[in-house]
Design an enzyme around this catalytic site. Structure first.
Site, short mmCIF file in Angstrom:
data_model
loop_
_atom_site.label_atom_id
_atom_site.label_comp_id
_atom_site.label_asym_id
_atom_site.label_seq_id
_atom_site.Cartn_x
_atom_site.Cartn_y
_atom_site.Cartn_z
N ASP A 56 0.92 -1.22 -0.08
CA ASP A 56 -0.05 -0.10 0.13
C ASP A 56 0.95 1.24 0.02
OD1 ASP A 56 -2.22 1.88 0.12
OD2 ASP A 56 -2.52 1.61 2.32
N ASP A 109 -2.46 6.68 -5.56
CA ASP A 109 -2.89 5.65 -4.90
C ASP A 109 -2.97 4.31 -5.16
OD1 ASP A 109 -3.00 4.60 -2.19
OD2 ASP A 109 -4.95 5.23 -2.06
#
Length: 412
Positions: free
Chosen positions: A101, A282
């Site tokens: 992530d 992201d």
């Protein structure tokens, strides 16, 4: 499960004093996987939208590092929604499957496989907890040795969960975002930050540069070893053109993450979709999220559905309108990046993986849940990154993009 975790950005002064050593690992040393691990009643767009709401409250901090020596390539495996990686922890190491992530900075495990203490394991005496839009964990903060392929760091901060919610078929998260996102996750030292593995590798003289690069690509299979994550630099074999760099945005709240400014237009006429505005890049978000009014402008011009599909939460487009669909153009800095019609739809061979109809054409755009001008007008998620090479240069406080052999692929 998790297309929803927050990422952060560290600003570091970089000084490279030696020629980098490039280490290209076997594709099996660091498998990174996108898994359909979401649970409950939420759809992918709902989880992505929940992730966007967690981005509104983060602080910033500048971290300084030293020059280092090597660049490490690690392979990535695409499994449709999110990427995970096998990380070795301890001496000797035990392998754990962690979600990769770039929207969060805490690294932790214990959701599935229990933590195995070894001679390199040290309990810091700190409690740690983190709440994500789709789950949470709490436990103890340790330091330990971590291995990602040939990339090794010692005394790395590591949360060990005694309780976790919302994480299935994974052991935890490998947070690669700015370390400031970890502020407030420790107790009693609530003001402390926890360096990421990129930060630690650079500080310990392992990495040539304080950088991490991502090379993803689209797939029609639920398991496909097709990506590379590079620590300490970039991999020129994975992109076509020179990387074009832009500074991180100064607009809040996007500035607390890997935030940029961009303009979006549609088609050869240059129809305006989004005026110059701030948002974030992201990898932990699956879709391309746009501010509510921006999304409606896009859906109107392309002839998309008025409402999302109730089964999947995705907007749809008819075959006739898809045949007429033109490219989007994302202008970042002085460079316009073409996001083709094919890139704007979900891979039809994976429709059933999201609970969809095999014959329906699903758009990969979704509602961010905010109005334009909020300081978070978009989130360029994984489906966007599958078409462009991305490098986050922490030392220079900037990000770079380049086209790849898959920018114009017709995979979907």
């Amino acid at each position: 499960m998790l297309p929803v975790l927050p990422l952060f950005v560290l600003t570091v002064i970089l000084s490279v004093v030696s020629k980098p050593v490039v280490i290209r690992d076997s594709q099996f040393n660091l498998p990174v996987v996108r898994k359909l691990n979401f649970t409950g009643e939420s759809t992918i767009p709902e989880l992505d939208r929940a992730r966007s709401q967690s981005i509104l409250k983060r602080p910033t901090r500048i971290v300084h590092g030293d020059a280092a020596r090597a660049v490490f390539d690690v392979a990535a495996t695409n499994e449709a929604l999110q990427y995970v990686t096998s990380v070795g922890v301890g001496t000797p190491p035990t392998n754990y499957t962690l979600i990769v992530d770039t929207g969060s900075a805490n690294t932790w495990l214990g959701a599935m496989k229990p933590y195995v203490r070894t001679n390199s394991s040290v309990d810091t005496g700190q409690q740690v907890s983190m709440t994500y839009p789709s789950g949470s964990f709490s436990g103890e903060e340790f330091t330990d040795r971590l291995s990602l392929g040939s990339f090794n760091v010692t005394v790395q901060g590591l949360g060990v969960a005694s309780r976790s919610i919302g994480f299935e078929n994974v052991d935890g998260v490998l947070g690669l975002g700015p370390a400031n996102l970890t502020i407030g996750t420790l107790f009693p030292d609530t003001e402390a930050t926890i360096p990421t593995v990129t930060d630690t590798g650079f500080a310990q003289g392992v990495l040539t540069a304080h950088e991490v690069s991502i090379s993803f690509q689209p797939t029609t299979e639920e398991v496909n070893v097709n990506g590379v994550v590079t620590f300490g630099g970039n991999n020129p074999s994975r992109f076509n053109n020179p990387i074009s760099f832009v500074p991180l945005t100064a607009t809040s709240p996007s500035k607390d993450f890997i935030g940029i400014n961009q303009t979006i237009t549609y088609g050869t006429s240059g129809f305006p979709i989004l005026a110059n505005a701030a948002g974030i890049i992201d990898a932990g978000t699956t879709l391309l999220l746009l501010a509510t009014d921006t999304l409606q402008r896009y859906l109107t011009v392309v002839g998309g559905s008025n409402e999302p599909d109730p089964e999947t939460g995705f907007y749809t487009i008819s075959p006739a309108n898809f045949a007429r669909l033109q490219s989007l153009f994302f202008t970042i800095g002085d460079t316009a990046y073409e996001f083709t019609a094919n890139a704007q739809i979900w891979p039809r061979s994976l429709n059933t993986a999201i609970g969809g109809n095999p014959n329906t054409i699903y758009l990969i755009t979704a509602d961010l849940g905010t109005r334009s001008g909020s300081g978070l007008d978009f989130m360029n998620g994984m489906v966007w990154l599958e078409r462009f090479y991305f490098i986050y240069d922490v030392g220079a406080g900037e990000v770079g993009f380049a086209t790849t052999p898959f920018t114009h692929a017709t995979t979907n």
